[in-house]
Design a protein around this motif. Structure first.
Motif, mmCIF file in Angstrom:
data_model
loop_
_atom_site.group_PDB
_atom_site.id
_atom_site.type_symbol
_atom_site.label_atom_id
_atom_site.label_comp_id
_atom_site.label_asym_id
_atom_site.label_seq_id
_atom_site.Cartn_x
_atom_site.Cartn_y
_atom_site.Cartn_z
ATOM 1 N N ALA A 56 -7.169 8.355 -0.081
ATOM 2 C CA ALA A 56 -7.256 9.603 0.679
ATOM 3 C C ALA A 56 -6.231 10.612 0.191
ATOM 4 C CB ALA A 56 -7.050 9.317 2.166
ATOM 5 N N ASP A 57 -5.032 10.120 -0.122
ATOM 6 C CA ASP A 57 -3.986 11.010 -0.635
ATOM 7 C C ASP A 57 -4.436 11.663 -1.939
ATOM 8 O OD1 ASP A 57 -1.550 12.268 -1.096
ATOM 9 O OD2 ASP A 57 -0.618 10.494 -1.942
ATOM 10 N N ALA A 58 -5.103 10.890 -2.788
ATOM 11 C CA ALA A 58 -5.575 11.433 -4.068
ATOM 12 C C ALA A 58 -6.652 12.494 -3.872
ATOM 13 C CB ALA A 58 -6.105 10.294 -4.944
ATOM 14 N N LYS A 59 -7.454 12.375 -2.806
ATOM 15 C CA LYS A 59 -8.548 13.316 -2.561
ATOM 16 C C LYS A 59 -8.072 14.633 -1.964
ATOM 17 C CE LYS A 59 -12.064 9.767 -1.643
ATOM 18 N NZ LYS A 59 -12.929 9.177 -0.583
ATOM 19 N N ILE A 60 -6.932 14.608 -1.272
ATOM 20 C CA ILE A 60 -6.434 15.822 -0.603
ATOM 21 C C ILE A 60 -5.696 16.667 -1.633
ATOM 22 C CG2 ILE A 60 -5.021 16.717 1.279
ATOM 23 C CD1 ILE A 60 -5.423 13.995 2.681
ATOM 24 N N THR A 61 -6.365 17.643 -2.162
ATOM 25 C CA THR A 61 -5.838 18.398 -3.304
ATOM 26 C C THR A 61 -4.710 19.367 -2.938
ATOM 27 O OG1 THR A 61 -7.582 20.056 -3.011
ATOM 28 C CG2 THR A 61 -8.011 18.242 -4.552
ATOM 29 N N ASP A 62 -4.640 19.783 -1.678
ATOM 30 C CA ASP A 62 -3.608 20.757 -1.315
ATOM 31 C C ASP A 62 -2.372 20.102 -0.708
ATOM 32 O OD1 ASP A 62 -4.877 19.940 0.973
ATOM 33 O OD2 ASP A 62 -4.944 21.932 1.909
ATOM 34 N N TRP A 63 -2.253 18.807 -0.877
ATOM 35 C CA TRP A 63 -1.064 18.080 -0.398
ATOM 36 C C TRP A 63 -0.623 17.124 -1.480
ATOM 37 C CZ3 TRP A 63 -0.632 13.276 3.099
ATOM 38 C CH2 TRP A 63 0.670 13.164 3.641
ATOM 39 N N ASN A 64 0.604 17.248 -1.947
ATOM 40 C CA ASN A 64 1.085 16.424 -3.055
ATOM 41 C C ASN A 64 2.489 15.899 -2.758
ATOM 42 O OD1 ASN A 64 1.023 15.185 -5.597
ATOM 43 N ND2 ASN A 64 2.076 16.936 -6.541
ATOM 44 N N PRO A 65 2.607 15.046 -1.746
ATOM 45 C CA PRO A 65 3.933 14.542 -1.390
ATOM 46 C C PRO A 65 4.382 13.401 -2.297
ATOM 47 C CG PRO A 65 2.294 13.496 -0.014
ATOM 48 C CD PRO A 65 1.552 14.485 -0.897
ATOM 49 N N LEU A 66 5.666 13.124 -2.279
ATOM 50 C CA LEU A 66 6.172 11.890 -2.865
ATOM 51 C C LEU A 66 5.629 10.750 -2.002
ATOM 52 C CD1 LEU A 66 8.085 10.116 -4.602
ATOM 53 C CD2 LEU A 66 9.872 10.602 -2.916
ATOM 54 N N HIS A 67 4.893 9.846 -2.612
ATOM 55 C CA HIS A 67 4.208 8.786 -1.874
ATOM 56 C C HIS A 67 5.018 7.497 -1.978
ATOM 57 C CE1 HIS A 67 0.020 7.092 -0.652
ATOM 58 N NE2 HIS A 67 0.956 6.199 -0.360
ATOM 59 N N ILE A 68 5.499 7.009 -0.832
ATOM 60 C CA ILE A 68 6.204 5.722 -0.761
ATOM 61 C C ILE A 68 5.285 4.723 -0.069
ATOM 62 C CG2 ILE A 68 8.212 4.472 0.119
ATOM 63 C CD1 ILE A 68 9.726 7.137 0.243
ATOM 64 N N VAL A 69 4.915 3.663 -0.769
ATOM 65 C CA VAL A 69 4.076 2.628 -0.174
ATOM 66 C C VAL A 69 4.925 1.389 0.050
ATOM 67 C CG1 VAL A 69 3.249 1.827 -2.436
ATOM 68 C CG2 VAL A 69 1.938 1.298 -0.377
ATOM 69 N N ASN A 70 4.836 0.844 1.260
ATOM 70 C CA ASN A 70 5.665 -0.332 1.555
ATOM 71 C C ASN A 70 5.258 -1.522 0.697
ATOM 72 O OD1 ASN A 70 4.283 -1.975 4.520
ATOM 73 N ND2 ASN A 70 3.207 -0.867 2.928
ATOM 74 N N ASN A 71 6.184 -2.461 0.550
ATOM 75 C CA ASN A 71 6.010 -3.556 -0.399
ATOM 76 C C ASN A 71 4.762 -4.388 -0.160
ATOM 77 O OD1 ASN A 71 6.699 -6.725 -0.799
ATOM 78 N ND2 ASN A 71 7.499 -5.532 -2.516
ATOM 79 N N VAL A 72 4.397 -4.631 1.098
ATOM 80 C CA VAL A 72 3.278 -5.537 1.352
ATOM 81 C C VAL A 72 1.940 -4.957 0.914
ATOM 82 C CG1 VAL A 72 4.468 -6.687 3.251
ATOM 83 C CG2 VAL A 72 2.921 -4.797 3.749
ATOM 84 N N ALA A 73 1.893 -3.658 0.639
ATOM 85 C CA ALA A 73 0.659 -3.033 0.147
ATOM 86 C C ALA A 73 0.837 -2.478 -1.260
ATOM 87 C CB ALA A 73 0.212 -1.923 1.091
ATOM 88 N N ALA A 74 1.829 -2.983 -1.981
ATOM 89 C CA ALA A 74 2.138 -2.440 -3.311
ATOM 90 C C ALA A 74 1.576 -3.280 -4.450
ATOM 91 C CB ALA A 74 3.650 -2.295 -3.482
#
Length: 430
Positions: free
Chosen positions: A268-286
Motif C-alpha cells: 500500500a505504501d508503494a501505491k500511494i504516490t503522494d506519500w514517501n515516508p521513511l518506512h520502518i518495518v518491525n523485525n517480525v515482518a522483515a
C-alpha cells in the motif's frame, strides 16, 4: 500442512514412551516412578523428569502452521534441521536424542491452550519449546506455570515475559518489543530528530507493546506521533488504514505488523504516490518472504533491525556457522530454502536451547528453568557479533541488542553499530 508434525529420528508411541521413561529415568536417576514422571536423586532429588531420560528428550512447539500468521511455519523447519543434525552427528544434546513435536494453533489462543494440554498431558513433553505469538503464549503461560513445565524461548517479544515475576517457567528469547522500539527511537534521534511518525499497529498485546515502548523512548525528544491506526488480525486488508495514515503527511512510517499485514502495508505504501515516508518495518515482518511478494523495487530503503545473521548477506559467506547451517539445511531439510531468514531464526533458537540445556545442573524441568534464567553472556554462533544471551536476577530478557539494517537491491544491508539497549536506556523492569 497437518496439525501435528513429528520432527525426530526416534518415533515414540505412548506405550513405549511410558516404558522408556519409567525404566531408563529410574535407572539413570536412581528414583522411583511417581505421577507425571520419576524422582531424581542426589542434588536433583524430587525434581521432574517427565519427557527426559538418559537417551532422549521430548519437546513440544506450538506454531500457526495455518491461518493469518502461517508464514511463521518456516521456523520449525530450521529447528528440525538443527535437531536432526545434532541427533545424527553429535549424539543429541548430552547424549539425548531430541524429539520435537509440532502442533498447529492457527494463531488462535483457545487452540493454543488445547494444544499445550495435549503436548503436556498426552505427549508428555519435557518442555514447551517455542510457543509462537503473544496472544497464544499469554493464553498458555498460566497452564505451563501450574504444571511446572518450562515454556522456554517463546517466539514473541512481549516485554511481560521478562518483567512478570509470577511466571518463572516462561521466558522469551528474541529482543522484546520495547527494546526493539528503543532501537528505532535511537536511530531516529540521530537521523531524523524532528520526525513526525505515522504508526500502523496490530491491536493486541504485541502491537501495543512495541508502540508503547516507542512512545516511551521518544519522550523528551522532538520526535512526535502524527497519527495512529490499528488493525485486527481478522481484517481482510490494511489499505484503509494506510490511506488514513498517508493523510497525516508524516515523514516516518512505523509498520508494527505480522507478516501478512506487513506485506499489505508495504504494498500500500508503494501505491500511494503522494506519500514517501521513511518506512520502518518491525523485525517480525522483515523477512525476505514478506518483502518478495511486494516486489523488491517497491521496498528499497525500507529499514528495520535484527540480531541474527541473514543467510543471503554475502558478508557471512565464509562464516563457519553459516556454512554449517547451509550445508545441514540442504542435508536434513532438502525442501526448505536455506536463504529464508525464518529458517535461520529456527536454527539459532534451537542452538540457544542446546546451550541452555547443556548448562543445566540437573537434567530436569527445574534444572532447565534455572538454567534459562541464569545465562551469562552466552554466545550463539548464528547471532550477530556483539549479540549474546544474558539473564539473571531481575533480568528475564536473554537478548536486548540489535543492529539497524536497510533493504538494498535484493537483500538487507546492516549499518551502524549494534545497539545494546541495556546500556543506552538502562535495564527494562516491570
Amino acid at each position: 500442512m497437518r496439525a501435528e508434525q513429528r520432527l525426530s529420528f526416534t518415533r515414540w508411541t505412548a506405550g513405549s514412551a511410558a516404558v522408556l521413561l519409567a525404566a531408563t529415568a529410574a535407572a539413570a536417576c536412581g528414583g522411583r516412578e511417581e505421577e507425571g514422571g520419576t524422582t531424581a536423586s542426589g542434588e536433583c532429588k524430587g525434581q521432574q523428569t517427565t519427557g527426559i531420560t538418559d537417551k532422549a528428550i521430548k519437546l513440544g512447539g506450538i506454531y500457526p502452521l495455518s491461518g493469518p500468521a502461517s508464514a511463521y511455519g518456516d521456523i520449525p523447519k530450521g529447528i528440525k534441521a538443527y535437531f536432526d543434525y545434532v541427533n545424527a552427528e553429535q549424539n543429541g544434546i548430552g547424549g539425548r536424542k531430541v524429539e520435537f513435536v509440532v502442533r498447529d494453533d492457527g494463531y488462535q489462543p483457545p487452540k493454543a491452550v488445547e494444544e499445550a494440554r495435549r503436548l503436556v498431558e498426552q505427549e508428555q513433553v519435557f518442555a514447551l519449546f517455542q510457543t509462537l505469538g503473544t496472544p497464544s503464549t499469554t493464553a498458555t503461560w498460566d497452564y505451563a506455570g501450574q504444571r511446572k513445565v518450562p515454556q522456554i524461548f517463546v517466539a514473541t517479544g512481549a516485554s511481560k515475559w521478562g518483567t512478570d515475576t509470577k511466571h518463572p517457567w516462561t521466558i522469551g528469547w528474541q529482543p522484546n518489543y520495547i527494546s526493539e522500539a528503543r532501537v528505532y527511537a535511537q536511530y531516529l534521534k540521530t537521523e531524523k530528530p524532528d520526525a513526525k511518525v505515522a504508526v500502523l499497529y496490530q491491536n493486541d498485546d504485541f502491537g501495543k507493546d512495541l508502540l508503547g515502548g516507542f512512545k516511551k523512548a521518544i519522550e523528551g525528544s522532538k520526535i512526535s506521533i502524527a497519527q495512529e491506526q490499528s488493525y485486527e488480525v481478522t481484517d481482510p486488508s490494511v489499505e484503509p488504514q494506510m490511506r488514513n495514515l498517508a493523510g497525516s503527511k508524516a515523514d516516518v512510517f512505523l509498520n508494527i505488523t505480522t507478516p501478512k499485514f506487513g506485506s499489505q502495508a508495504l504494498a500500500a505504501d508503494a501505491k500511494i504516490t503522494d506519500w514517501n515516508p521513511l518506512h520502518i518495518v518491525n523485525n517480525v515482518a522483515a523477512s525476505i518472504t514478506v518483502l518478495r511478494p511486494v516486489g523488491f523495487k517497491n521496498v528499497q530503503n525500507v529499514v528495520s533491525a535484527t540480531y541474527y545473521k541473514d543467510p543471503i548477506d554475502p558478508q557471512w559467506k565464509d562464516d563457519a556457522e553459516m556454512k554449517l547451517y547451509t550445508a545441514k539445511m540442504k542435508q536434513y531439510a532438502p525442501n526448505a530454502d536455506p536463504s529464508v531468514p525464518y529458517h535461520a531464526f529456527g536454527w539459532a533458537v534451537a542452538s540457544s536451547f542446546h546451550k541452555t540445556m547443556q548448562a543445566a545442573k540437573c537434567p530436569t524441568r527445574e534444572g532447565l528453568r534455572d538454567s534459562m534464567r541464569n545465562l551469562n553472556n552466552v554466545q550463539v554462533p548464528m547471532l550477530l557479533p556483539g549479540v549474546t544471551m544474558t539473564t539473571g536476577n531481575g533480568d528475564g530478557f536473554p537478548i536486548e541488542s540489535m543492529q539497524m539494517m536497510r533493504f538494498k537491491g535484493e537483500r538487507w544491508e546492516l549499518f551502524g553499530d549494534v545497539i545494546d539497549t541495556r546500556k543506552v536506556f538502562g535495564p527494562l523492569t516491570g
